[in-house]
Write a protein that holds these residues in place. Structure first.
Motif, PDB file in Angstrom:
ATOM      1  N   GLU B 471     -10.638   4.667  -9.720  1.00  0.00           N
ATOM      2  CA  GLU B 471     -10.764   4.865 -11.158  1.00  0.00           C
ATOM      3  C   GLU B 471      -9.665   5.761 -11.743  1.00  0.00           C
ATOM      4  OE1 GLU B 471     -13.620   3.847 -13.573  1.00  0.00           O
ATOM      5  OE2 GLU B 471     -13.037   2.303 -12.148  1.00  0.00           O
ATOM      6  N   GLU B 472      -8.906   6.410 -10.870  1.00  0.00           N
ATOM      7  CA  GLU B 472      -7.863   7.305 -11.380  1.00  0.00           C
ATOM      8  C   GLU B 472      -6.779   6.525 -12.135  1.00  0.00           C
ATOM      9  OE1 GLU B 472      -9.121   7.433  -8.118  1.00  0.00           O
ATOM     10  OE2 GLU B 472      -8.240   9.214  -7.155  1.00  0.00           O
ATOM     11  N   ASN B 473      -6.035   7.262 -12.968  1.00  0.00           N
ATOM     12  CA  ASN B 473      -4.902   6.664 -13.673  1.00  0.00           C
ATOM     13  C   ASN B 473      -3.648   6.796 -12.831  1.00  0.00           C
ATOM     14  OD1 ASN B 473      -5.985   5.702 -16.117  1.00  0.00           O
ATOM     15  ND2 ASN B 473      -6.220   7.824 -16.816  1.00  0.00           N
ATOM     16  N   PHE B 474      -3.200   5.704 -12.279  1.00  0.00           N
ATOM     17  CA  PHE B 474      -1.992   5.750 -11.451  1.00  0.00           C
ATOM     18  C   PHE B 474      -0.776   5.311 -12.278  1.00  0.00           C
ATOM     19  CE2 PHE B 474      -5.508   5.049  -8.485  1.00  0.00           C
ATOM     20  CZ  PHE B 474      -5.299   6.094  -7.601  1.00  0.00           C
ATOM     21  N   GLU B 476       2.521   3.073 -12.821  1.00  0.00           N
ATOM     22  CA  GLU B 476       2.696   1.667 -12.496  1.00  0.00           C
ATOM     23  C   GLU B 476       3.427   1.478 -11.168  1.00  0.00           C
ATOM     24  OE1 GLU B 476       3.321  -1.730 -15.565  1.00  0.00           O
ATOM     25  OE2 GLU B 476       5.295  -1.160 -14.812  1.00  0.00           O
ATOM     26  N   GLY B 477       2.978   0.519 -10.379  1.00  0.00           N
ATOM     27  CA  GLY B 477       3.621   0.217  -9.098  1.00  0.00           C
ATOM     28  C   GLY B 477       3.560  -1.273  -8.850  1.00  0.00           C
ATOM     29  N   THR B 478       3.921  -1.686  -7.646  1.00  0.00           N
ATOM     30  CA  THR B 478       3.936  -3.110  -7.326  1.00  0.00           C
ATOM     31  C   THR B 478       2.799  -3.446  -6.367  1.00  0.00           C
ATOM     32  OG1 THR B 478       6.317  -2.976  -7.469  1.00  0.00           O
ATOM     33  CG2 THR B 478       5.401  -5.005  -6.538  1.00  0.00           C
ATOM     34  N   CYS B 479       2.114  -4.523  -6.656  1.00  0.00           N
ATOM     35  CA  CYS B 479       1.014  -4.977  -5.802  1.00  0.00           C
ATOM     36  C   CYS B 479       1.526  -5.159  -4.366  1.00  0.00           C
ATOM     37  CB  CYS B 479       0.469  -6.292  -6.344  1.00  0.00           C
ATOM     38  SG  CYS B 479      -0.773  -7.053  -5.270  1.00  0.00           S
ATOM     39  N   ILE B 480       0.704  -4.705  -3.427  1.00  0.00           N
ATOM     40  CA  ILE B 480       1.065  -4.840  -2.009  1.00  0.00           C
ATOM     41  C   ILE B 480       1.391  -6.289  -1.647  1.00  0.00           C
ATOM     42  CG2 ILE B 480       0.262  -4.556   0.379  1.00  0.00           C
ATOM     43  CD1 ILE B 480      -1.713  -2.470  -0.570  1.00  0.00           C
ATOM     44  N   PHE B 481       0.646  -7.212  -2.249  1.00  0.00           N
ATOM     45  CA  PHE B 481       0.656  -8.603  -1.775  1.00  0.00           C
ATOM     46  C   PHE B 481       1.495  -9.562  -2.613  1.00  0.00           C
ATOM     47  CE2 PHE B 481      -3.339  -6.417  -0.964  1.00  0.00           C
ATOM     48  CZ  PHE B 481      -3.323  -6.367   0.404  1.00  0.00           C
ATOM     49  N   CYS B 482       1.862  -9.137  -3.819  1.00  0.00           N
ATOM     50  CA  CYS B 482       2.663 -10.026  -4.649  1.00  0.00           C
ATOM     51  C   CYS B 482       3.627  -9.171  -5.466  1.00  0.00           C
ATOM     52  CB  CYS B 482       1.779 -10.892  -5.543  1.00  0.00           C
ATOM     53  SG  CYS B 482       0.890  -9.965  -6.799  1.00  0.00           S
ATOM     54  N   SER B 483       4.330  -9.762  -6.317  1.00  0.00           N
ATOM     55  CA  SER B 483       5.363  -8.998  -7.019  1.00  0.00           C
ATOM     56  C   SER B 483       4.851  -8.406  -8.331  1.00  0.00           C
ATOM     57  CB  SER B 483       6.553  -9.921  -7.289  1.00  0.00           C
ATOM     58  OG  SER B 483       6.083 -11.033  -8.031  1.00  0.00           O
ATOM     59  N   LYS B 484       3.578  -8.616  -8.599  1.00  0.00           N
ATOM     60  CA  LYS B 484       3.047  -8.160  -9.892  1.00  0.00           C
ATOM     61  C   LYS B 484       3.045  -6.641 -10.016  1.00  0.00           C
ATOM     62  CE  LYS B 484       0.048 -11.928 -11.252  1.00  0.00           C
ATOM     63  NZ  LYS B 484      -1.192 -12.443 -10.676  1.00  0.00           N
ATOM     64  N   LYS B 485       3.331  -6.207 -11.246  1.00  0.00           N
ATOM     65  CA  LYS B 485       3.252  -4.785 -11.552  1.00  0.00           C
ATOM     66  C   LYS B 485       1.792  -4.458 -11.902  1.00  0.00           C
ATOM     67  CE  LYS B 485       7.581  -3.688 -11.132  1.00  0.00           C
ATOM     68  NZ  LYS B 485       7.969  -2.775 -10.041  1.00  0.00           N
ATOM     69  N   THR B 486       1.341  -3.314 -11.491  1.00  0.00           N
ATOM     70  CA  THR B 486      -0.050  -2.946 -11.781  1.00  0.00           C
ATOM     71  C   THR B 486      -0.229  -1.430 -11.745  1.00  0.00           C
ATOM     72  OG1 THR B 486      -2.334  -3.119 -11.029  1.00  0.00           O
ATOM     73  CG2 THR B 486      -0.653  -3.264  -9.331  1.00  0.00           C
ATOM     74  N   LYS B 487      -1.230  -0.941 -12.457  1.00  0.00           N
ATOM     75  CA  LYS B 487      -1.559   0.487 -12.411  1.00  0.00           C
ATOM     76  C   LYS B 487      -2.805   0.717 -11.557  1.00  0.00           C
ATOM     77  CE  LYS B 487       0.498   2.108 -16.681  1.00  0.00           C
ATOM     78  NZ  LYS B 487       0.259   2.784 -17.974  1.00  0.00           N
ATOM     79  N   THR B 488      -3.244  -0.363 -10.905  1.00  0.00           N
ATOM     80  CA  THR B 488      -4.506  -0.307 -10.169  1.00  0.00           C
ATOM     81  C   THR B 488      -4.287  -0.149  -8.674  1.00  0.00           C
ATOM     82  OG1 THR B 488      -5.347  -1.857 -11.800  1.00  0.00           O
ATOM     83  CG2 THR B 488      -6.696  -1.516  -9.851  1.00  0.00           C
ATOM     84  N   LYS B 489      -4.970   0.826  -8.121  1.00  0.00           N
ATOM     85  CA  LYS B 489      -4.976   0.951  -6.666  1.00  0.00           C
ATOM     86  C   LYS B 489      -6.384   0.680  -6.154  1.00  0.00           C
ATOM     87  CE  LYS B 489      -1.242   4.225  -5.668  1.00  0.00           C
ATOM     88  NZ  LYS B 489      -0.899   5.464  -4.926  1.00  0.00           N
TER      89      LYS B 489
END
Lengths: 496, 496
Positions: B471-474, B476-489
């Motif tokens: 639930e924390e605010n991270f 932006e990074g890159t999904c482990i499995f694809c090239s998508k950008k995301t703020k979700t861990k």
């Protein structure tokens, strides 16, 4: 206080409807959309939680431990004891499938999920617990084995009434195994004694102790002992039972132990239970035409405080006073538990608010307005007799335990008096028949030869049953119904 | 202390069998003759009673009231919410008949007792409680409605393991209704917070808070929040859930209220639960190769006293001393409850007796012989680390609360350390796969785009699931499995 009663109809007008209305007005429980099953609402469940708390302590203090056994009983287990299955076969909820599937757009039990052996939702647990006992008991060193379970029970009832008779109910069931018949019998009476103390000293319900006839005993027991209480309509209600199971269940479940000499013997077992039905008894023994009256020792909330606020400016002061009073009262330890005090700040009319608590039967209602604070007093209403008076706040706090205990004793004495005044010694069949044909017949007491044909006839003719056979040693006398000499007296009544 | 371990196999040798053996050696529970149902034995049920006592207080202190609803859910109720019935249809115990009869000498469900509408033994109570809520709620004044139920639950499981996965289990289920989405969400997090406090500060189990993916959420919920714990084999176990149900169940159960302006609105509902499964977590987080270790705050008995008696003449003196010590200790109030102390006078060998308590995980074992009495001391064994030492009796009594609290903290810290040391930040798919192909992989943490196809693939390839979305605010990074950008861990792990 309003002249009109809060409950319509009154006890006098229609006792059965009065009961339903009290349960509803006190917000104890209501019917659910599931046939015969009730929903126990917070105020009703609060009563059950207190019953559990007090009874659980008694059960543990007498050496029993709680455990939990499966809700399902395989059909073959129920069948082990012939009279046991006979007693329960007609009222079983039977699980036959374990998966749902869509068929023609409708959700139905999947055919290929049909169980090889149907499971019965437990109507009681003797056979399933017996099976475990047979594994746990090997030697006399494992005895006595003293187990209790708090659980839900299902018996398919055709005509149901909230608390009194419902398809699902809650209970505790004690199950014990002993080395000798004597020890098992001692257990049966010990727990009956604990129940009696609980009923009389906590629920304020006076009871008569005795043994059930062959016709009325638990299916599979050698003997069933019970405590019978008189409701306000003079009918009897069985509040609990304690069964001496002899070696019947030990034999069918193979509960054996090797004794000191290495001989393999069957254990002697007992079982005993009290259910949510006692809440129905509580309602019927203590309530009046204004609703429920809860004995202080069992009340979910003993005291409710109603702030009387006429303007915004006094609000702060009055609420502050109420909070302080609540805190002081909640520090009082009343029979091993801190008092529970509630401040009712709901935004509804004062009269409606007060009457909602009267109907719920909270033992003490305190109304507190500006003048009370100035006088350092509280305006107290005792639900039990609707007596109202102004009391100095400090005196109220100092005396609260005595005030509550006095209410508790008065409630018991009142119920006891009613039971005694409505129990009549009967000598002849004619007297018996005319007693029970009168509208307000209570308990009849008299010599009885225990003839099952007589028992059957009384049921057919008068809807009267033998509530219990008294355990005292009486001088020899003549049976009310035949010429036989007997030393046995019984209590007869119409019953719930 | 014996060199050989009390439990065979050890954790290292065979974790799954070790678990079963610990449950057995601690006498917590066993399989019943009813498929998939367990019997919870006194020591195991004692744990559950303490869990109930502590959690019940938290539930009440946050304004909820207990009530009780029917065990049966009509099929039509379950069907109301499409994804809900989808989620539970495959594991339902279905009641189809209500009477047994003899047919060709065999007891079978009576054909004419077949129910018009089958009943499902509750797999959860949203729909049946929702039906009652729709009757109880009329206006915004009736909200929030905060209800909790302690009950048994049935979900037909094909592969069962004691506590972890059983056909019947015990739980509490909270069900609440609110005026706004915001209030309902606050409730969801409030109760998750109560669970976290309970798990960490009472069960000494560190947990990770998060949200379930669409695939893993409760059937019918908008969102499911959970607390994930790491077992000693590094696998995850979901310890509890708190569901934000949105207006889904309000719509299908017609839970409407009129707001301040008189408009009719659907309520926002939540549900949250914790089950007997946490006892399995307790076992798997804290036990060692000598058996169970119970955190002091949850122990049914905190201290067991073993009198060491070598002759009849000293018996009286030693037992007298033990009784006095027991009394002194039981007067100590430890976290709102008097200490529970047991004197074990069973007539078995001293070593066997001591080891039975080690395997049960009682926090403190005291051995008391004549010499200890003469030295005014007790010989103390801490189960947690098997540390033994002689302590002056008065010091022991004076410091007992601190001794127990220190054990409690050390147990938490140890578990916390294990969880942290075995949680790894993962950046790439390769790293992820090699992490989970290693034998002792723990929790993987990393950016995840929430793609359901990826989630499915991880399950298929590695039996790894997304345990929760943090639930924390991270940044932006890159999904482990694809090239998508995301703020979700998310946290990934193999799980129970």
């Amino acid at each position: 206080m309003s002249k009109k009663n809060a409950i319509t109809p009154t006890r006098e007008e229609d006792y059965a409807s009065w009961y339903q209305e009290v349960v509803k007005a006190a917000d104890l429980a209501e019917h659910s959309p599931v046939r015969g099953c009730m929903v126990i609402k917070p105020w009703g469940y609060g009563l059950w939680e207190n019953i559990q708390r007090i009874l659980d302590k008694k059960i543990k203090d007498t050496g029993h431990k709680n455990a939990y056994f499966p809700i399902f009983v395989p059909l073959s287990f129920l069948e082990k004891e012939a009279s046991h299955v006979e007693g329960f076969a007609k009222e079983c909820a039977i699980v036959t499938h374990h998966r749902l599937e869509k068929k023609d757009g409708k959700l139905v039990p999947a055919e290929d999920s049909k169980l090889e052996e149907p499971l019965v939702v437990r109507p009681t647990s003797e056979t399933i617990i017996g099976e475990m006992f047979s594994k746990w008991i090997e030697s006399y060193r494992d005895l006595p084995l003293l187990i209790n379970q708090w659980a839900n029970i299902v018996r398919w009832e055709m005509r149901t009434r909230l608390f009194l008779r419902t398809t699902e109910f809650l209970w505790q069931e004690g199950h014990t195994a002993h080395q000798t018949k004597k020890e098992a019998l001692e257990e049966v009476f010990k727990m009956l004694g604990e129940y009696k103390d609980f009923l009389e000293n906590f629920l304020a319900i006076p009871v008569i102790k005795g043994r059930k006839t062959e016709m009325e005993k638990f299916p599979g027991a050698d003997d069933t002992y019970c405590l019978e209480a008189m409701m306000q309509d003079k009918k009897a209600l069985q509040t609990c039972t304690s069964h001496f199971l002899g070696q019947n269940f030990a034999k069918v479940s193979d509960i054996k132990f090797s004794d000191e000499k290495g001989n393999l013997e069957y254990a002697w077992t007992t079982s005993w239970g009290m259910t949510t039905r006692v809440i129905g008894a509580l309602v019927m023994v203590h309530s009046d035409d204004d609703g429920l009256i809860v004995p202080p020792k069992i009340a979910p909330t003993e005291i409710v405080i109603l702030p009387v606020i006429h303007s915004d400016e006094m609000k702060q002061k009055i609420l502050g006073f109420c909070e302080k009073l609540k805190k002081d009262l909640q520090n009082v330890l009343y029979h091993n538990k801190n008092l529970v005090v509630e401040i009712d700040t709901r935004d509804i009319r004062g009269g409606e608010k007060k009457w909602s608590w009267i109907k719920k039967g909270v033992p003490i209602i305190l109304e507190i307005g500006l003048r009370d604070i100035e006088n350092e007093s509280v305006f107290m209403l005792k639900r039990f007799n609707l007596e109202k008076k102004s009391v100095k706040t400090q005196d109220f706090i100092k005396n609260i335990k005595k005030i509550l205990d006095d209410i508790q004793s008065e409630m018991f004495e009142k119920a006891k008096k009613m039971q005694e005044e409505n129990t009549q010694e009967i000598k002849s069949e004619d007297e018996f028949y005319s007693f029970f044909k009168s509208k307000k017949a209570g308990f009849a007491k008299g010599y009885f030869c225990l003839g099952p044909k007589i028992e059957k006839k009384l049921k057919d003719d008068l809807s009267v049953s033998v509530r219990c056979i008294l355990e005292e040693n009486f001088e020899e006398g003549t049976c009310i119904f035949c010429s036989k000499k007997t030393k046995t007296k019984a209590i007869f009544a119409k019953a719930y």
